[in-house]
Design a protein around this motif. Structure first.
Motif, PDB file in Angstrom:
ATOM      1  N   TYR A 294      25.792 -76.532  13.569  1.00 43.96           N
ATOM      2  CA  TYR A 294      26.580 -77.262  14.762  1.00 43.96           C
ATOM      3  C   TYR A 294      28.190 -77.013  14.772  1.00 43.96           C
ATOM      4  O   TYR A 294      28.693 -77.266  15.752  1.00 43.96           O
ATOM      5  CB  TYR A 294      26.208 -78.951  14.536  1.00 43.96           C
ATOM      6  N   GLU A 299      27.409 -78.836  20.587  1.00 46.82           N
ATOM      7  CA  GLU A 299      26.857 -79.215  21.860  1.00 46.82           C
ATOM      8  C   GLU A 299      27.377 -78.809  23.066  1.00 46.82           C
ATOM      9  O   GLU A 299      26.709 -78.613  24.128  1.00 46.82           O
ATOM     10  CB  GLU A 299      26.516 -80.807  21.788  1.00 46.82           C
ATOM     11  N   LYS A 302      26.890 -74.153  25.668  1.00 47.68           N
ATOM     12  CA  LYS A 302      25.713 -74.122  26.500  1.00 47.68           C
ATOM     13  C   LYS A 302      25.126 -72.850  26.664  1.00 47.68           C
ATOM     14  O   LYS A 302      23.975 -72.565  27.312  1.00 47.68           O
ATOM     15  CB  LYS A 302      25.826 -74.640  27.670  1.00 47.68           C
ATOM     16  N   GLN A 307      21.998 -72.570  22.178  1.00 46.52           N
ATOM     17  CA  GLN A 307      20.674 -73.407  22.282  1.00 46.52           C
ATOM     18  C   GLN A 307      19.841 -73.121  21.337  1.00 46.52           C
ATOM     19  O   GLN A 307      18.845 -73.946  20.820  1.00 46.52           O
ATOM     20  CB  GLN A 307      20.324 -73.221  23.783  1.00 46.52           C
ATOM     21  N   ARG A 310      20.542 -74.319  17.724  1.00 45.50           N
ATOM     22  CA  ARG A 310      20.403 -75.804  17.544  1.00 45.50           C
ATOM     23  C   ARG A 310      18.912 -76.013  17.604  1.00 45.50           C
ATOM     24  O   ARG A 310      18.552 -77.021  16.965  1.00 45.50           O
ATOM     25  CB  ARG A 310      21.244 -76.562  18.748  1.00 45.50           C
ATOM     26  N   ALA A 311      18.382 -75.409  18.466  1.00 44.95           N
ATOM     27  CA  ALA A 311      16.837 -75.619  18.438  1.00 44.95           C
ATOM     28  C   ALA A 311      16.097 -75.219  17.013  1.00 44.95           C
ATOM     29  O   ALA A 311      15.165 -76.123  16.756  1.00 44.95           O
ATOM     30  CB  ALA A 311      16.026 -74.908  19.465  1.00 44.95           C
ATOM     31  N   SER A 314      17.074 -77.823  14.471  1.00 39.13           N
ATOM     32  CA  SER A 314      16.332 -79.222  14.898  1.00 39.13           C
ATOM     33  C   SER A 314      14.995 -79.130  14.248  1.00 39.13           C
ATOM     34  O   SER A 314      14.249 -79.853  13.592  1.00 39.13           O
ATOM     35  CB  SER A 314      16.364 -79.506  16.526  1.00 39.13           C
ATOM     36  N   LYS A 322      11.278 -83.818  18.874  1.00 42.13           N
ATOM     37  CA  LYS A 322      12.685 -83.596  19.139  1.00 42.13           C
ATOM     38  C   LYS A 322      12.779 -82.283  19.152  1.00 42.13           C
ATOM     39  O   LYS A 322      13.556 -81.696  20.001  1.00 42.13           O
ATOM     40  CB  LYS A 322      13.688 -84.122  18.081  1.00 42.13           C
ATOM     41  N   ALA A 323      12.477 -81.423  18.428  1.00 40.98           N
ATOM     42  CA  ALA A 323      12.691 -79.737  18.256  1.00 40.98           C
ATOM     43  C   ALA A 323      12.143 -79.268  19.464  1.00 40.98           C
ATOM     44  O   ALA A 323      12.495 -78.247  20.190  1.00 40.98           O
ATOM     45  CB  ALA A 323      12.127 -79.245  16.940  1.00 40.98           C
ATOM     46  N   LYS A 325      11.320 -80.621  22.384  1.00 41.88           N
ATOM     47  CA  LYS A 325      12.303 -80.884  23.651  1.00 41.88           C
ATOM     48  C   LYS A 325      13.509 -79.814  23.661  1.00 41.88           C
ATOM     49  O   LYS A 325      13.461 -79.198  24.795  1.00 41.88           O
ATOM     50  CB  LYS A 325      12.989 -82.365  23.342  1.00 41.88           C
ATOM     51  N   LYS A 326      14.022 -79.316  22.787  1.00 46.25           N
ATOM     52  CA  LYS A 326      14.969 -78.540  22.699  1.00 46.25           C
ATOM     53  C   LYS A 326      14.473 -77.065  23.081  1.00 46.25           C
ATOM     54  O   LYS A 326      15.068 -76.309  23.925  1.00 46.25           O
ATOM     55  CB  LYS A 326      15.841 -78.427  21.381  1.00 46.25           C
ATOM     56  N   ALA A 329      13.456 -76.611  26.710  1.00 46.91           N
ATOM     57  CA  ALA A 329      14.774 -76.291  27.524  1.00 46.91           C
ATOM     58  C   ALA A 329      15.005 -74.716  27.604  1.00 46.91           C
ATOM     59  O   ALA A 329      15.258 -74.334  28.600  1.00 46.91           O
ATOM     60  CB  ALA A 329      16.118 -77.023  27.164  1.00 46.91           C
TER      61      ALA A 329
END
Length: 480
Positions: A294, A299, A302, A307, A310-311, A314, A322-323, A325-326, A329
């Motif tokens: 991170y 965050e 973009k 992304q 970070r995915a 996660s 939660k993972a 959801k990323k 995206a």
């Protein structure tokens, strides 16, 4: 944001009419996503071979390196598929060639390189050693036992190449990265090239880069760092600088010639730069603490690589929901990108939801038919689901995949489970034996091969496979 999306669009658009070509050219796989193997997997490998190079399998990274290397090998006149690129799970900047068939590259080469050209330059230089036959002296200096140790280490690396190992006992065999040890052979033993050979490799690299239309600027960037590091204590120098000494005079001569190249001002394509950035993000996410990820990709960033990182972070530290959801995206931005679906499947599988993982794995395989690692992932999820309806399909998938990726220890483990649940005990024993062979545990392989042979028809293909394992065991132990 707009620039990144445009670059990605140029990569993805051709997929709409040619999915397989896309997957081949822009390969991202979750089969080797867990680059940092938990203690369970490391302990298993270390129990067999306690020291040596830590190797790692990652299809996306390997694919990127193959794309970098293929034109260089062709320019050097090397036969197709002669040289295998092997990843070393080490963040330091280093690469070397022990023989004419293998090129070892640390993850740190990609992680430190800002551009594709920097990595391509390293590959071109190492290719110069292979094409120039500079390895004869090294082979003469190394004992045959050492050479065999490296070969065994390489085979062991492939053994746990498919699956993502976690601390969850229900999927403990799902190791996606393979870390193994050799017999204690030091990297530096392979890297004692004469200065004349280093210079010859420099010149060869320039020729190769010029032939394929790649700027030598990336190679100069790497070698300039080596020349500068030579001024400092070896404690702080990358291994590549120590094993490939680059005096300032040599660098200056190389720079003068490189600048005369007709492609020196050529820039790396946006497509290739994006692939490079994606792999860098992935490697950092799987080899670093979440906080490190991170800091590198906050965050507010973009971009797609951010992304992606970070995915993955996660997926390693958060709940599956939660993972996912990323990852969803990511899929929304690149719905034709098969390996985002694979990452989603992995997150669900590792989150204890194997049945839910089947659909995304199936989607990934539909976008890239025939990929053996995707087939193993899907078969793995089907077996882990404990649903008898999937067993025959899982067996078919795993059997087909293992014909193409015969060193997947996890693939054999899942095939053994599927066979056992279908009542095929001989097939289960044979698959278990093959899995032990892939891992390098020849004694256990022979034990299961003998069990399998007692239930198989003499002379049948399966019986012969078991007999081959027994023959290898006899030769290795020197007894009957």
């Amino acid at each position: 944001m707009q620039f990144r999306n445009c670059a990605l669009k140029r990569v993805i658009d051709p997929v709409k009419s040619q999915a397989t070509k896309f997957a081949r050219n822009f390969l991202i796989t979750a089969t080797a996503l867990s680059l940092v193997v938990p203690n369970v997997a490391i302990t298993t490998a270390q129990a067999q071979q306690k020291t040596g190079l830590p190797l790692v399998r990652d299809a996306e990274t390997e694919d990127l390196l193959r794309e970098y290397a293929k034109p260089i090998f062709r320019a050097a006149g090397l036969p197709a598929n002669q040289v295998e690129i092997i990843l070393v799970n080490d963040k330091s900047f280093n690469a070397f060639v022990p023989d004419s068939r293998r090129m070892f590259i640390n993850l740190g080469v990609i992680m430190e390189a800002k551009t594709p050209g920097e990595v391509i330059g390293v590959i071109a230089h190492e290719t110069g050693h292979i094409a120039g036959n500079h390895l004869v002296r090294m082979r003469q200096a190394a004992s045959s036992a050492q050479i065999m140790s490296v070969i065994g280490m390489i085979l062991g690396a492939g053994a746990i190449a498919a699956g993502a190992t976690t601390g969850n006992s229900s999927i403990a065999q799902g190791g996606a990265a393979a870390v193994t040890g050799s017999g204690g052979l030091a990297q530096r033993n392979f890297l004692s090239y004469r200065r004349s050979e280093e210079s010859a490799a420099d010149q060869a690299a320039l020729r190769y880069l010029d032939r394929v239309g790649v700027s030598a600027q990336g190679m100069l960037t790497t070698f300039e760092r080596m020349a500068d590091q030579a001024l400092f204590s070896a404690q702080y120098v990358d291994p590549y600088a120590l094993s490939h000494p680059m005096p300032r005079e040599r660098f200056n001569a190389l720079q003068t010639k490189a600048k005369k190249g007709k492609h020196f001002a050529t820039k790396d394509s946006e497509r290739l730069q994006l692939k490079h950035d994606m792999v860098k993000a992935k490697l950092l996410a799987f080899t670093s603490h979440r906080n490190t990820v991170y800091r590198a990709y906050p965050e507010k960033d973009k971009s797609l690589p951010a992304q992606y990182a970070r995915a993955i972070a996660s997926m390693r530290s958060d709940k599956a929901s939660k993972a996912v959801k990323k990852i969803d995206a990511l899929i929304a931005q690149a719905p034709q990108y098969p390996y985002f679906y694979e990452v989603k499947g992995q997150a669900l599988l590792e989150g204890g939801k194997p049945q839910a993982a089947i659909a995304p794995f199936r989607k990934a395989l539909a976008l890239y038919p025939g990929n053996p690692q995707l087939e193993i992932w899907l078969g793995f999820a089907m077996v882990a689901s404990n649903d008898k309806r999937y067993l025959k399909e899982a067996k078919t998938l795993l059997t087909r995949a293992l014909r193409k990726d015969q060193y997947s220890m996890n693939g054999y483990a899942q095939l053994a489970i599927a066979n056992a649940r279908l009542g095929d005990t001989a097939g289960a024993d044979l698959a278990t034996a093959q899995g032990h062979m892939a891992r390098g545990d020849v004694r256990s392989a022979q034990r299961y091969a003998k069990r399998a042979q007692t239930k198989l028809k003499v002379g049948s293909p399966a019986w012969q496979q078991a007999d081959d394992i027994l023959s290898v065991k006899v030769r290795q132990l020197g007894r009957r």
